[in-house]
Design an enzyme around this catalytic site. Structure first.
Site, mmCIF file in Angstrom:
data_model
loop_
_atom_site.group_PDB
_atom_site.id
_atom_site.type_symbol
_atom_site.label_atom_id
_atom_site.label_comp_id
_atom_site.label_asym_id
_atom_site.label_seq_id
_atom_site.Cartn_x
_atom_site.Cartn_y
_atom_site.Cartn_z
ATOM 1 N N GLU A 45 0.857 -1.178 0.000
ATOM 2 C CA GLU A 45 0.000 0.000 0.000
ATOM 3 C C GLU A 45 0.900 1.237 0.000
ATOM 4 O O GLU A 45 2.004 1.217 0.551
ATOM 5 C CB GLU A 45 -0.849 -0.031 1.268
ATOM 6 C CG GLU A 45 -1.790 1.139 1.481
ATOM 7 C CD GLU A 45 -2.481 1.080 2.835
ATOM 8 O OE1 GLU A 45 -3.570 1.661 2.961
ATOM 9 O OE2 GLU A 45 -1.940 0.441 3.776
ATOM 10 N N LYS A 110 -9.737 0.863 -1.666
ATOM 11 C CA LYS A 110 -9.834 0.349 -0.293
ATOM 12 C C LYS A 110 -11.206 0.641 0.310
ATOM 13 O O LYS A 110 -11.654 1.800 0.323
ATOM 14 C CB LYS A 110 -8.733 0.981 0.552
ATOM 15 C CG LYS A 110 -8.619 0.466 1.978
ATOM 16 C CD LYS A 110 -7.457 1.181 2.651
ATOM 17 C CE LYS A 110 -7.218 0.710 4.064
ATOM 18 N NZ LYS A 110 -6.109 1.483 4.681
ATOM 19 N N CYS A 146 -4.563 -3.519 3.588
ATOM 20 C CA CYS A 146 -4.201 -3.163 4.951
ATOM 21 C C CYS A 146 -5.340 -3.366 5.952
ATOM 22 O O CYS A 146 -5.662 -4.495 6.316
ATOM 23 C CB CYS A 146 -3.677 -1.726 4.967
ATOM 24 S SG CYS A 146 -2.639 -1.339 6.414
#
Length: 268
Positions: A45, A110, A146
Site C-alpha cells: 500500500e 480500499k 491493509c
C-alpha cells in the site's frame, strides 16, 4: 508448475514521498521477482508515495502517467503488478491498489478506512465500495488493502467469488503489539476464507533511513504469505526483502473442504 499453480512475489520496500523515485525503485524489484519466476508481483500500500505525504498533490487517475509507467514495467517483464497508489476523488483521494499487466489495467479502492489507533484515514481518503478480482493463468486473485484485513466478510466474499489467493498490500501502523496483530490477522483471514493470503507490508522506514511522519502508518515490515490453512510459507523481518509462494488452487479446495468455513457459515 501446473496451470493451476501461480508463482507470486511480495516486494517489501520502503516508499518515499516522490512518486518518480518510487517508480525507479520498483523497476529493480520487478526485475528480481520476474527473474525468480513470478507471474504476479505485489508491492505495498502507498507504493506511489508514503503516508504523511500530501496525498491530493500526488494523486493521479488510473490512466495517468504513474500508472501508465507501471503498466509498461509490467509488460516489459510479462507480469501482473499490484501496487498501492492514490487516485483523485473530489476533495479527497481514493486509496487504490493498481492492478496492471497480463491484459489487466484496473484498480481496487480500499473499502475499510483506517479510522483507528488515533489515525483518521477518512479525513483525506474516500472509501471504495466494490470488491475486485482478476484472473492470471486461470487462477482468480482477490484484492484487499491493509485495514481491510480486520474484516473477515470481505475475504469470504472474495473466496465465494472464486478467489484462490488474495493480494494484501499494506502500510501497517507501528505500535505496541501491532506486528503481532498483523501476523495473526493475515493467518486468520487465510483460515476463514480458505485462501492464500499474500500480505505485503511497507518495510520499517528505520531500516532504510527514510524520514517519515511518526504519526502516520508507514509500515513495520513482517510481510508474510499464508497458505489456506493459515500456515506461514514465507516471511520477512523489518527490512526490505523479497519472498515468493507457489499458489496452488488445489490447496484452497482441500482447505475449504476440510474446514467447511464457507459451506457452514451462517448468514444473518
Amino acid at each position: 508448475m501446473t496451470a493451476a499453480t501461480l508463482r507470486i512475489a511480495a516486494c517489501q520496500i520502503t516508499s518515499v514521498a516522490d512518486p518518480a523515485g518510487n517508480l525507479a525503485l520498483m523497476e529493480s524489484w520487478v526485475r528480481r521477482a520476474a527473474d525468480g519466476g513470478a507471474r504476479v508481483v505485489v508491492f505495498p500500500e502507498a507504493t506511489m508515495a508514503h503516508f504523511g505525504s500530501p496525498l491530493a498533490a500526488v494523486a493521479q487517475p488510473i490512466d495517468g502517467p504513474w500508472a501508465t509507467a507501471v503498466s509498461e514495467l509490467a509488460d516489459a517483464h510479462s507480469v501482473l503488478i499490484a501496487a498501492g497508489m492514490f487516485t483523485p476523488d473530489g476533495d479527497r483521494v481514493r486509496n487504490t491498489v493498481l492492478l496492471s499487466g497480463l491484459g489487466h489495467h484496473t484498480g481496487y479502492h480500499k473499502i475499510h478506512l483506517y479510522d483507528a489507533f488515533g489515525y483518521r484515514e477518512s479525513d483525506t481518503v474516500a472509501p471504495g465500495t466494490q470488491p475486485v478480482t482478476v484472473t492470471v493463468d486461470d487462477v482468480v486473485l482477490g484484492v484487499a488493502t491493509c485495514y481491510d484485513v480486520r474484516f473477515p466478510a470481505l475475504f469470504q466474499q472474495l473466496a465465494t467469488s472464486g478467489a484462490t489467493a488474495i493480494l494484501l498490500p499494506a502500510s501497517w501502523g507501528a505500535g505496541p503489539g501491532k506486528a503481532e496483530q498483523w501476523n495473526t490477522l493475515v493467518r486468520a483471514r487465510a483460515l476463514d476464507s480458505g485462501s492464500w493470503i499474500v500480505g505485503c507490508d511497507q518495510a520499517d522506514p528505520k531500516t532504510s533511513d527514510v524520514q517519515v511522519d511518526p504519526g502516520a502508518p508507514t509500515g513495520v515490515g513482517c510481510s508474510l504469505i499464508a497458505d489456506p490453512l493459515g500456515g506461514v510459507t514465507a516471511q520477512l523481518a523489518a527490512a526490505p526483502g523479497l519472498i515468493f509462494a507457489d499458489v496452488a488452487a488445489a490447496a484452497t479446495m482441500q482447505a475449504r473442504s476440510a474446514t467447511g468455513v464457507l459451506t457452514n457459515r451462517a448468514m444473518f
